[in-house]
Structures are given as structure tokens and as C-alpha cells.
Design an enzyme around this catalytic site. Structure first.
Site, short mmCIF file in Angstrom:
data_model
loop_
_atom_site.label_atom_id
_atom_site.label_comp_id
_atom_site.label_asym_id
_atom_site.label_seq_id
_atom_site.Cartn_x
_atom_site.Cartn_y
_atom_site.Cartn_z
N GLY A 192 7.65 -10.81 -0.04
CA GLY A 192 7.53 -12.26 -0.15
C GLY A 192 7.67 -12.74 -1.59
O GLY A 192 8.11 -13.87 -1.83
N ASN A 244 10.80 -4.88 0.74
CA ASN A 244 10.46 -3.59 1.34
C ASN A 244 9.96 -3.71 2.79
O ASN A 244 9.17 -2.88 3.26
CB ASN A 244 9.39 -2.89 0.49
CG ASN A 244 8.06 -3.64 0.51
OD1 ASN A 244 8.03 -4.82 0.85
ND2 ASN A 244 6.99 -2.98 0.15
N GLU A 245 10.44 -4.74 3.48
CA GLU A 245 9.92 -5.00 4.83
C GLU A 245 10.03 -3.82 5.78
O GLU A 245 9.09 -3.49 6.50
CB GLU A 245 10.66 -6.19 5.47
CG GLU A 245 10.50 -7.47 4.75
CD GLU A 245 9.15 -7.62 4.16
OE1 GLU A 245 9.07 -7.63 2.93
OE2 GLU A 245 8.17 -7.69 4.90
N LEU A 283 3.44 -11.10 1.06
CA LEU A 283 2.47 -11.58 2.04
C LEU A 283 1.14 -10.87 1.86
O LEU A 283 1.12 -9.67 1.56
CB LEU A 283 3.04 -11.25 3.43
CG LEU A 283 2.77 -12.23 4.56
CD1 LEU A 283 3.21 -13.64 4.20
CD2 LEU A 283 3.52 -11.76 5.82
C1 LIG Z 1 10.19 -10.61 2.65
C2 LIG Z 1 9.65 -11.97 2.86
C3 LIG Z 1 9.64 -12.41 4.25
C4 LIG Z 1 9.15 -11.35 5.14
C5 LIG Z 1 7.71 -11.36 5.27
C6 LIG Z 1 7.01 -10.90 4.10
C7 LIG Z 1 6.34 -9.79 4.19
C8 LIG Z 1 5.64 -9.26 3.04
O1 LIG Z 1 5.61 -9.84 1.98
S1 LIG Z 1 4.81 -7.83 3.33
C9 LIG Z 1 4.06 -7.44 1.76
C10 LIG Z 1 4.73 -6.30 1.23
N1 LIG Z 1 4.21 -6.06 -0.12
C11 LIG Z 1 3.98 -4.86 -0.57
O2 LIG Z 1 4.20 -3.86 0.10
C12 LIG Z 1 3.46 -4.78 -1.97
C13 LIG Z 1 2.30 -3.86 -2.05
N2 LIG Z 1 1.79 -3.79 -3.42
C14 LIG Z 1 2.36 -3.04 -4.36
O3 LIG Z 1 3.35 -2.36 -4.17
C15 LIG Z 1 1.68 -3.05 -5.70
O4 LIG Z 1 0.42 -3.61 -5.54
C16 LIG Z 1 2.44 -3.82 -6.78
C17 LIG Z 1 3.74 -3.07 -7.15
C18 LIG Z 1 2.77 -5.24 -6.36
C19 LIG Z 1 1.56 -3.91 -8.04
O5 LIG Z 1 1.14 -2.62 -8.43
P1 LIG Z 1 -0.08 -2.47 -9.46
O6 LIG Z 1 0.15 -3.31 -10.65
O7 LIG Z 1 -0.28 -1.01 -9.66
O8 LIG Z 1 -1.33 -3.14 -8.73
P2 LIG Z 1 -2.19 -2.57 -7.50
O9 LIG Z 1 -1.34 -1.84 -6.54
O10 LIG Z 1 -3.38 -1.85 -8.05
O11 LIG Z 1 -2.64 -3.91 -6.79
C20 LIG Z 1 -3.59 -4.79 -7.39
C21 LIG Z 1 -4.45 -5.38 -6.33
O12 LIG Z 1 -3.65 -6.18 -5.46
C22 LIG Z 1 -3.81 -5.77 -4.11
N3 LIG Z 1 -2.55 -5.98 -3.41
C23 LIG Z 1 -1.35 -5.53 -3.77
N4 LIG Z 1 -0.42 -5.94 -2.90
C24 LIG Z 1 -1.07 -6.67 -1.97
C25 LIG Z 1 -0.62 -7.37 -0.80
N5 LIG Z 1 0.65 -7.45 -0.44
N6 LIG Z 1 -1.56 -8.00 -0.06
C26 LIG Z 1 -2.86 -7.99 -0.42
N7 LIG Z 1 -3.31 -7.34 -1.53
C27 LIG Z 1 -2.43 -6.69 -2.28
C28 LIG Z 1 -4.20 -4.31 -4.21
O13 LIG Z 1 -4.83 -3.88 -3.05
C29 LIG Z 1 -5.12 -4.35 -5.40
O14 LIG Z 1 -6.35 -4.96 -4.97
P3 LIG Z 1 -7.76 -4.51 -5.52
O15 LIG Z 1 -7.93 -3.10 -5.03
O16 LIG Z 1 -8.72 -5.46 -4.91
O17 LIG Z 1 -7.66 -4.60 -7.02
#
Ligand SMILES: CCCCC/C=C/C(=O)SCCNC(=O)CCNC(=O)[C@H](O)C(C)(C)COP(=O)(O)OP(=O)(O)OC[C@H]1O[C@@H](n2cnc3c(N)ncnc32)[C@H](O)[C@@H]1OP(=O)(O)O
Length: 294
Positions: A146, A168-169, A101
Site C-alpha cells: 500500500g 509484495n501482495e 495496509l
Molecule cells: C498493494 C496495495 C493494494 C493492495 C492491498 C494492500 C495490501 C498491503 O499493503 S499488505 C501490507 C504488506 N506490507 C508488508 O508486508 C510490509 C511489512 N513490513 C516490512 O517489511 C518492514 O516492516 C519494513 C520494510 C516496512 C520496515 O522494516 P524495519 O524498518 O526493519 O521496521 P520493522 O519491521 O521493525 O517494523 C516497525 C514496526 O512496524 C510494524 N509493521 C511493519 N509493517 C506493518 C504493517 N504492514 N502493518 C502493521 N504493522 C507493521 C512492525 O510490526 C513493527 O512494529 P513494532 O513491533 O510494534 O515496533
């Protein structure tokens, strides 16, 4: 890659199996997206094999916002109407399948936006999980939360090495929705491991995901993964598509019924969690920690 839908008369109609979604105020994200051309996805269909490839392309992380999720959902629905046989879901990024998400859109967002985001997630899950298409997630990058949801809602998972996958919710302060729990349990070899994974926010490496049964195969390159995906879809070629689809639907029907019954409750939990000041504070810090990695 050209964005096109090709009519495939050679395959029997599956679209009659798909129940239309009830359009309510909460499905606005999809309805809005359907009037716009795709921005974040590329769809290609091989009319020889009947296999479609939907490529997620919302840099940098394929973070799921309402518009993006609406677009993915609409592509799946279009493919069902076009009598496609199978769908491969993959990413244009070489590092990230999907980071889940869009947390930036959850931070300091108004209620209507939060509601739009969650309903788009619910609608996307429902469409992907219930589609009669043969679905493969080609996980060519990290698949978190997600992102993992997209993978486990598909029927088969092929992953490239050295990436991370998991839900990792609880680590980010969200309860795992019951429909995702059911989806995860549906594919994991043991319910006990599923509970353990989801309560502890376990993130697997590609290699350990294979051992645990969270993914079905590893491939050393995207090309190899595409071949393996096509082989999985082809493994059903001597089966009647309609009979296969009905059987899949029967397997998944109870999970879908439970979801429909709890849909509003599920939304309410998300909205009340997201609006808590402590959650917003945590989210701000979490987003900063992602930025601080640079
Ligand atoms: C379970 C499904 C149903 C329930 C509801 C769903 C909930 C969710 O999905 S909550 C989201 C949880 N996600 C995370 O905690 C993931 C967080 N991100 C990471 O752990 C890492 O970014 C990675 C492992 C996915 C990738 O690592 P890496 O290759 O080192 O890249 P960066 O960390 O530098 O990220 C690049 C870029 O992307 C932005 N970003 C990463 N994740 C998100 C996100 N979830 N939402 C928005 N933006 C995200 C990050 O901030 C970087 O942005 P810039 O600084 O602009 O480059």
C-alpha cells in the site's frame, strides 16, 4: 509544522473537475474521519508557491488503517477545494514511507472492519489517482505494498537512497487488485516488467527502482528531495492548470471507469481471501516474523 489550509485565489479553480464521491455505507471510514481533527497527518500549504506538503505520521510504520486513509483522502479533497496547485506526499519517519495496509488490523478482524479497511483503501486510491493536483511522492523510507500504491498513484516519485519499494501482495497471500495493476502499468516502461514485478512480489532498492523506472529521481537528503519535488511542480508553471488537469484526467479515465465497474468484485475478493483460515494463519506467522526481527 502548523496544520493549516490557506485560500489560494491566485490559482485557477480545479475543484470543478472533481466529481463528488458517491457516499455509500462502504465509505464510512472517510465519513467518520471527516468529523475528527487529523491525528496521523500534518498538512502545510505554502501560499507563495501553492504547494502543499502532506506528511504521514502514524508511527511506527505508517501502516494504513481506515482512519489514517480517510484522513489522507480528506486532506487531498480539501486541497482541491482550496485551489492548491501541487501536493507533496511524504513521511515524518526517517525509515518508513509506508509499510502498506495495517496487517495487524487484518488479523482476526470482523467482516465489518475488513470491509471498512478495504473501502478506505479503494477510496484513497481513487482520490489520489484522480486528483487534478500535481502530485509528487517524496519517498523518504521503505514503501511496501500500500505504501508503493501511494507512490505509483502520484505523478512523480523522488526517493532517498538505501530503501525498499515494491508491491509484495502475492507474497503475503493477496491478489494484486486490478486497479493497482493498471496504476503500476501506467508508470512502468514495460507492461512485461510490470507483470513480472507484481506476480513475483519484486521489491526494489531505491537505486534499482530508479533504473527500472519505478521512481523518477533519487535525492541524497529530504531537503534536496523537497527542492526537486517543488521543481517538478514548477515545471508546469507555464501551462494552464485546468488544461493540464483535464489531460491528466483523460489519461486516467479508463482505469477509473474499470475500477468503478469492478469495485464490489474487488471488495469481495479481498473479504473472501482475508476470511480464509489459511490466510489468517499465514498472517499470524507473518506478523510474528516482523516482531521476531527485534
Ligand atoms: C498493494 C496495495 C493494494 C493492495 C492491498 C494492500 C495490501 C498491503 O499493503 S499488505 C501490507 C504488506 N506490507 C508488508 O508486508 C510490509 C511489512 N513490513 C516490512 O517489511 C518492514 O516492516 C519494513 C520494510 C516496512 C520496515 O522494516 P524495519 O524498518 O526493519 O521496521 P520493522 O519491521 O521493525 O517494523 C516497525 C514496526 O512496524 C510494524 N509493521 C511493519 N509493517 C506493518 C504493517 N504492514 N502493518 C502493521 N504493522 C507493521 C512492525 O510490526 C513493527 O512494529 P513494532 O513491533 O510494534 O515496533
Amino acid at each position: 509544522m502548523a496544520t493549516r489550509i490557506i485560500h489560494l485565489p491566485k490559482y485557477s479553480r480545479l475543484s470543478c473537475l472533481v466529481k463528488p464521491l458517491t457516499i455509500s455505507a462502504r465509505t464510512f471510514a472517510t465519513a467518520t474521519a471527516s468529523t475528527n481533527p487529523p491525528q496521523f497527518t500534518t498538512l502545510s500549504v505554502d501560499d507563495r508557491t501553492g504547494i502543499a506538503t502532506l506528511t504521514l505520521n502514524r508511527p511506527p510504520a505508517n501502516a494504513l488503517n481506515a482512519l489514517f486513509m480517510g484522513e489522507i483522502q480528506r486532506s487531498i479533497t480539501d486541497l482541491e477545494k482550496e485551489n492548491c496547485r501541487g501536493l507533496i506526499l511524504t513521511s515524518s519517519s526517517q525509515r518508513i514511507f509506508s509499510a502498506g495496509l495495517d496487517l495487524k488490523e487484518c488479523y482476526k478482524a470482523d467482516v465489518a472492519s475488513l470491509e471498512g479497511l478495504w473501502c478506505a483503501l479503494q477510496n484513497l486510491w481513487r482520490t489520489l489517482f484522480s486528483t487534478p493536483l500535481i502530485t509528487v511522492a517524496l519517498i523518504n523510507g521503505h514503501a511496501i505494498a500500500g505504501g508503493c500504491m501511494l507512490a505509483v498513484s502520484s505523478e512523480y516519485r523522488i526517493m532517498l537512497p538505501n530503501f525498499k519499494i515494491g508491491v509484495n501482495e502475492t507474497m503475503v497471500g493477496l491478489a494484486v487488485p486490478s486497479w493497482l495493476m493498471d496504476t503500476y502499468i501506467n508508470i512502468m516502461p514495460s507492461r512485461r516488467i510490470a507483470e513480472w514485478d507484481l506476480t513475483s512480489s519484486r521489491i526494489y532498492s531505491s537505486e534499482s527502482a530508479l533504473k527500472a523506472g519505478l521512481v523518477d529521481e533519487l535525492a541524497s537528503s529530504k531537503e534536496e528531495a523537497l527542492q526537486k519535488s517543488a521543481a517538478f511542480i514548477d515545471s508546469f508553471s507555464k501551462r494552464t492548470l485546468m488544461a493540464r488537469a483535464i489531460t491528466k484526467q483523460q489519461f486516467r479515465a479508463e482505469i477509473l471507469r474499470n475500477f468503478e465497474q469492478n469495485r464490489q468484485h474487488d471488495l469481495d475478493i479481498y473479504l473472501s481471501t482475508m476470511q480464509k483460515p489459511s490466510m489468517q494463519e499465514f498472517l499470524g506467522e507473518y506478523l510474528q516474523s516482523l516482531d521476531a526481527k527485534k
